[in-house]
Design a protein around this motif. Sequence first.
Motif, PDB file in Angstrom:
ATOM      1  N   TYR A  76     -45.895 -66.277  54.628  1.00  0.00           N
ATOM      2  CA  TYR A  76     -46.726 -65.165  54.247  1.00  0.00           C
ATOM      3  C   TYR A  76     -46.795 -64.114  54.981  1.00  0.00           C
ATOM      4  O   TYR A  76     -46.462 -64.152  56.105  1.00  0.00           O
ATOM      5  N   LYS A  77     -47.150 -63.132  54.310  1.00  0.00           N
ATOM      6  CA  LYS A  77     -47.585 -61.746  55.170  1.00  0.00           C
ATOM      7  C   LYS A  77     -48.450 -60.828  54.607  1.00  0.00           C
ATOM      8  O   LYS A  77     -48.417 -60.883  53.154  1.00  0.00           O
ATOM      9  N   MET A  78     -49.049 -59.880  54.976  1.00  0.00           N
ATOM     10  CA  MET A  78     -50.138 -59.158  54.551  1.00  0.00           C
ATOM     11  C   MET A  78     -49.391 -57.770  54.837  1.00  0.00           C
ATOM     12  O   MET A  78     -49.653 -57.347  56.208  1.00  0.00           O
ATOM     13  N   GLU A  79     -48.848 -56.954  53.916  1.00  0.00           N
ATOM     14  CA  GLU A  79     -48.267 -55.876  54.226  1.00  0.00           C
ATOM     15  C   GLU A  79     -49.365 -54.651  54.553  1.00  0.00           C
ATOM     16  O   GLU A  79     -50.498 -54.717  53.824  1.00  0.00           O
ATOM     17  N   PHE A 131     -50.939 -55.045  57.251  1.00  0.00           N
ATOM     18  CA  PHE A 131     -51.633 -55.598  58.468  1.00  0.00           C
ATOM     19  C   PHE A 131     -50.560 -56.556  59.413  1.00  0.00           C
ATOM     20  O   PHE A 131     -50.342 -56.198  60.425  1.00  0.00           O
ATOM     21  N   ASP A 132     -49.832 -57.421  58.679  1.00  0.00           N
ATOM     22  CA  ASP A 132     -48.998 -58.190  59.612  1.00  0.00           C
ATOM     23  C   ASP A 132     -47.690 -57.455  59.623  1.00  0.00           C
ATOM     24  O   ASP A 132     -47.245 -56.828  58.975  1.00  0.00           O
ATOM     25  N   THR A 133     -46.914 -57.669  60.719  1.00  0.00           N
ATOM     26  CA  THR A 133     -45.720 -57.034  61.060  1.00  0.00           C
ATOM     27  C   THR A 133     -44.452 -57.700  60.595  1.00  0.00           C
ATOM     28  O   THR A 133     -43.402 -57.005  60.625  1.00  0.00           O
ATOM     29  N   TRP A 152     -43.061 -61.630  58.697  1.00  0.00           N
ATOM     30  CA  TRP A 152     -43.544 -62.931  57.832  1.00  0.00           C
ATOM     31  C   TRP A 152     -44.290 -63.939  58.970  1.00  0.00           C
ATOM     32  O   TRP A 152     -43.701 -64.272  60.035  1.00  0.00           O
ATOM     33  N   ASN A 153     -45.087 -64.752  58.411  1.00  0.00           N
ATOM     34  CA  ASN A 153     -45.719 -65.857  59.136  1.00  0.00           C
ATOM     35  C   ASN A 153     -45.208 -67.118  58.591  1.00  0.00           C
ATOM     36  O   ASN A 153     -45.434 -67.526  57.267  1.00  0.00           O
ATOM     37  N   ALA A 177     -53.805 -69.308  53.867  1.00  0.00           N
ATOM     38  CA  ALA A 177     -53.597 -67.926  54.644  1.00  0.00           C
ATOM     39  C   ALA A 177     -54.822 -67.408  54.598  1.00  0.00           C
ATOM     40  O   ALA A 177     -55.605 -67.284  53.700  1.00  0.00           O
ATOM     41  N   TYR A 233     -57.720 -64.536  56.528  1.00  0.00           N
ATOM     42  CA  TYR A 233     -57.807 -63.303  57.096  1.00  0.00           C
ATOM     43  C   TYR A 233     -59.472 -62.998  57.244  1.00  0.00           C
ATOM     44  O   TYR A 233     -60.096 -63.191  56.611  1.00  0.00           O
ATOM     45  N   TYR A 261     -53.683 -53.326  50.599  1.00  0.00           N
ATOM     46  CA  TYR A 261     -52.937 -54.244  51.504  1.00  0.00           C
ATOM     47  C   TYR A 261     -52.324 -55.049  50.151  1.00  0.00           C
ATOM     48  O   TYR A 261     -52.520 -54.912  49.201  1.00  0.00           O
TER      49      TYR A 261
END
Length: 177
Positions: free
Chosen positions: A99-102, A104-106, A108-109, A117, A119, A127
């Motif tokens: 997952y990722k938060m566009e 915020f996250d640079t 994929w996790n 997930a 935050y 986001y």
Amino acid sequence: RQFNYKSGYKSANGKLLMGGVKGFNMFDPVALDAPANNNNVLITAFYLYNKEVPGGHKSVLNRAVNYTNKITLSHDQSVFSFEFAGINFSNPDKVRYAYKMEGFDTGWNYIGEERKAAYTNLSPGRYTFLVKATADENNWHVTPACVTLIIQPPFYQTIWAYIIYVLLLALLVYACA
């Protein structure tokens, strides 16, 4: 009860014969198409302060989260999480998630079998939360599930507050002149 117990036979050419109530069926397992690698993923739950948010009237979710494409939060709703599930009936034990938060996250996790997930304390802004799943760790080229998340700023950081600040400053300068 279409097939009789212990009525299977594998021929020399690899075809399988199964005896049933109305005769037998024969097929070549090599000729069967492999099921598509279905790596669909659904967002199944949304939590605020570790409490699941139901969809509906008087909620941040107008409907169930898996049918929601946008969530708007106030600035003080800063602790939230998403739960998700991969839809893969052929290899459910091998499903892995990322997952990722566009915004915020640079990147994929990659979290393995974990399906949540979380935050905390995201700044006001827009986001996009993305999550994808795969049962084949070499194939992450799948369409992710996504939801847009908007965190509203507090009043003192809105455009209206800045207009009031400018007007008060102009009034103060005018009064002192």
